[in-house]
Motif scaffolding. Structure first.
Motif, PDB file in Angstrom:
ATOM      1  N   GLU A 117       0.874  -1.340   0.053  1.00 52.81           N
ATOM      2  CA  GLU A 117      -0.031   0.275   0.115  1.00 52.81           C
ATOM      3  C   GLU A 117       0.762   1.361   0.295  1.00 52.81           C
ATOM      4  OE1 GLU A 117      -2.843  -0.141   3.184  1.00 52.81           O
ATOM      5  OE2 GLU A 117      -3.324  -2.109   2.520  1.00 52.81           O
ATOM      6  N   GLN A 118       1.987   1.137   0.680  1.00 56.38           N
ATOM      7  CA  GLN A 118       2.906   2.451   0.611  1.00 56.38           C
ATOM      8  C   GLN A 118       3.370   2.708  -0.615  1.00 56.38           C
ATOM      9  OE1 GLN A 118       5.411   0.822   3.892  1.00 56.38           O
ATOM     10  NE2 GLN A 118       5.322   3.113   4.782  1.00 56.38           N
TER      11      GLN A 118
ATOM     12  N   GLU B 269       1.821   1.968  -3.458  1.00 60.55           N
ATOM     13  CA  GLU B 269       1.070   2.254  -4.244  1.00 60.55           C
ATOM     14  C   GLU B 269       0.667   3.845  -4.165  1.00 60.55           C
ATOM     15  OE1 GLU B 269       0.040   0.702  -6.692  1.00 60.55           O
ATOM     16  OE2 GLU B 269      -1.407  -1.067  -6.446  1.00 60.55           O
ATOM     17  N   ARG B 270       0.593   4.242  -3.051  1.00 59.04           N
ATOM     18  CA  ARG B 270       0.327   5.499  -2.533  1.00 59.04           C
ATOM     19  C   ARG B 270       1.534   6.487  -3.135  1.00 59.04           C
ATOM     20  NH1 ARG B 270      -1.233   3.859   2.492  1.00 59.04           N
ATOM     21  NH2 ARG B 270       0.504   4.194   3.324  1.00 59.04           N
ATOM     22  N   TYR B 271       2.762   6.082  -3.029  1.00 59.72           N
ATOM     23  CA  TYR B 271       3.966   6.750  -3.464  1.00 59.72           C
ATOM     24  C   TYR B 271       3.805   6.753  -4.945  1.00 59.72           C
ATOM     25  CZ  TYR B 271       8.732   8.073  -4.124  1.00 59.72           C
ATOM     26  OH  TYR B 271       9.953   8.858  -4.589  1.00 59.72           O
TER      27      TYR B 271
ATOM     28  N   SER C 182       1.270   6.786  -7.034  1.00 62.03           N
ATOM     29  CA  SER C 182       0.073   7.547  -7.201  1.00 62.03           C
ATOM     30  C   SER C 182       0.396   9.099  -7.357  1.00 62.03           C
ATOM     31  CB  SER C 182      -1.169   7.375  -6.368  1.00 62.03           C
ATOM     32  OG  SER C 182      -1.014   7.712  -4.992  1.00 62.03           O
ATOM     33  N   VAL C 183       1.365   9.645  -6.507  1.00 61.26           N
ATOM     34  CA  VAL C 183       1.650  11.146  -6.648  1.00 61.26           C
ATOM     35  C   VAL C 183       2.582  11.339  -7.594  1.00 61.26           C
ATOM     36  CG1 VAL C 183       2.499  12.769  -5.073  1.00 61.26           C
ATOM     37  CG2 VAL C 183       1.516  10.960  -3.803  1.00 61.26           C
TER      38      VAL C 183
ATOM     39  N   SER D 290       3.418  -3.002  -7.560  1.00 60.91           N
ATOM     40  CA  SER D 290       2.210  -1.819  -7.444  1.00 60.91           C
ATOM     41  C   SER D 290       1.568  -1.881  -8.694  1.00 60.91           C
ATOM     42  CB  SER D 290       3.321  -0.703  -7.115  1.00 60.91           C
ATOM     43  OG  SER D 290       2.406   0.455  -7.508  1.00 60.91           O
TER      44      SER D 290
ATOM     45  N   GLN E  70      -0.188   0.862  -9.696  1.00 59.05           N
ATOM     46  CA  GLN E  70      -0.204   2.224  -9.994  1.00 59.05           C
ATOM     47  C   GLN E  70       1.314   2.172 -10.909  1.00 59.05           C
ATOM     48  OE1 GLN E  70      -1.496   5.113  -9.513  1.00 59.05           O
ATOM     49  NE2 GLN E  70      -3.069   4.342  -8.190  1.00 59.05           N
TER      50      GLN E  70
ATOM     51  N   THR F 260       9.686   5.867   1.395  1.00 63.31           N
ATOM     52  CA  THR F 260       8.293   5.372   1.848  1.00 63.31           C
ATOM     53  C   THR F 260       8.542   5.064   3.462  1.00 63.31           C
ATOM     54  OG1 THR F 260       8.910   3.106   0.951  1.00 63.31           O
ATOM     55  CG2 THR F 260       7.243   4.341  -0.467  1.00 63.31           C
TER      56      THR F 260
END
Ligand SMILES: C[S@@+](CC[C@H](N)C(=O)[O-])C[C@H]1O[C@@H](n2cnc3c(N)ncnc32)[C@H](O)[C@@H]1O
Length: 217
Positions: free
Chosen positions: A4-5, A7-9, A11-12, A68, A70, A167
């Motif tokens: 998840e980390q 994926e979040r990273y 996505s930015v 990921s 993303q 991350t």
């Protein structure tokens, strides 16, 4: 490893700039190979795919994988824009997605040490299965000279939840040369080179120390 980390990273978009230019060590490695002798390349934990793109542009048959979705979606768009053919797959580094000996080359830049030493070792063993005999393995990993070594919660020998990582909270295993020789005992080590530089983390300079490893199955 916390998917998840990542994926979040990924996505930015502001995080993307650095990761779109290939590392010099991978440029040099790619330049030492030929698509005639080493056609099938796997970029394992490809992120946005900067090294997959590099090899594909040089005429190699490239497969790129990452946990990921993303990151893989970004690479698919990058491939479409550039007209490069890159096979992609969202999967873990130890996935049984590919048959044994499917690749002539595996490249894995700053991926395999996320987790415990046992996971690092298992991933190295899995790469050995994925390579054809004589195939080449290029990877990087953190040394114990890295500034992150010893920071954060220690959860196993040489293993920390690193608060000062891109991350934050990622689990990192830190190695040394003797350990690399043990981890790679089923390979022929061709070179172990240090890669050290200063990077900017939230406005503070930080010292990074990696090993660049090239080994033959
Ligand atoms: C530091 S980034 C490097 C990305 C890419 N190799 C590069 O150099 O641009 C680490 C990447 O490894 C991926 N990753 C981490 N653990 C993984 C695992 N167990 N299996 C597959 N990918 C993983 C992350 O999603 C992330 O994209």
């Amino acid at each position: 490893m916390n998917n998840e980390q990542w994926e979040r990273y990924w996505s930015v978009e502001d995080n993307h700039d650095y990761w779109q230019r290939p590392a010099q060590s991978v440029i040099d490695f790619a330049a030492s190979l030929s698509p005639q002798t080493h056609p099938r390349v796997l970029d394992l934990g490809c992120g946005l795919g900067r090294h997959a793109v590099l090899f594909a542009a040089e005429g190699f048959q490239v497969t790129a994988t990452d946990v990921s979705s993303q990151a893989i979606a970004h690479l698919q768009r990058w491939g479409a824009v550039t007209g490069l053919s890159i096979a992609t797959q969202v999967c873990d580094a130890e996935s049984d997605e590919f048959a044994p000996a499917s690749f002539d080359v595996v490249v894995s830049y700053n991926v395999l040490y996320h987790g415990y030493r046992e996971e690092f070792a298992a991933r190295i063993g899995h790469v050995r299965d994925l390579l054809r005999p004589g195939g080449l393995f290029f990877f990087t990993c953190h040394s114990r000279r890295d500034q992150k070594y010893g920071e954060g919660e220690r959860i196993a020998p040489h293993t920390y939840l690193s608060p000062n990582s891109i991350t934050p909270g990622d689990m990192h295993y830190f190695t040394d040369e003797a350990d690399l020789h043990d981890l790679l005992r089923d390979f022929t080590i061709l070179s172990i080179q240090p890669e050290e530089y200063t990077w900017d983390f939230k406005g503070t300079p930080r010292f990074a120390s990696n090993y660049i490893v090239i080994a033959r199955r």
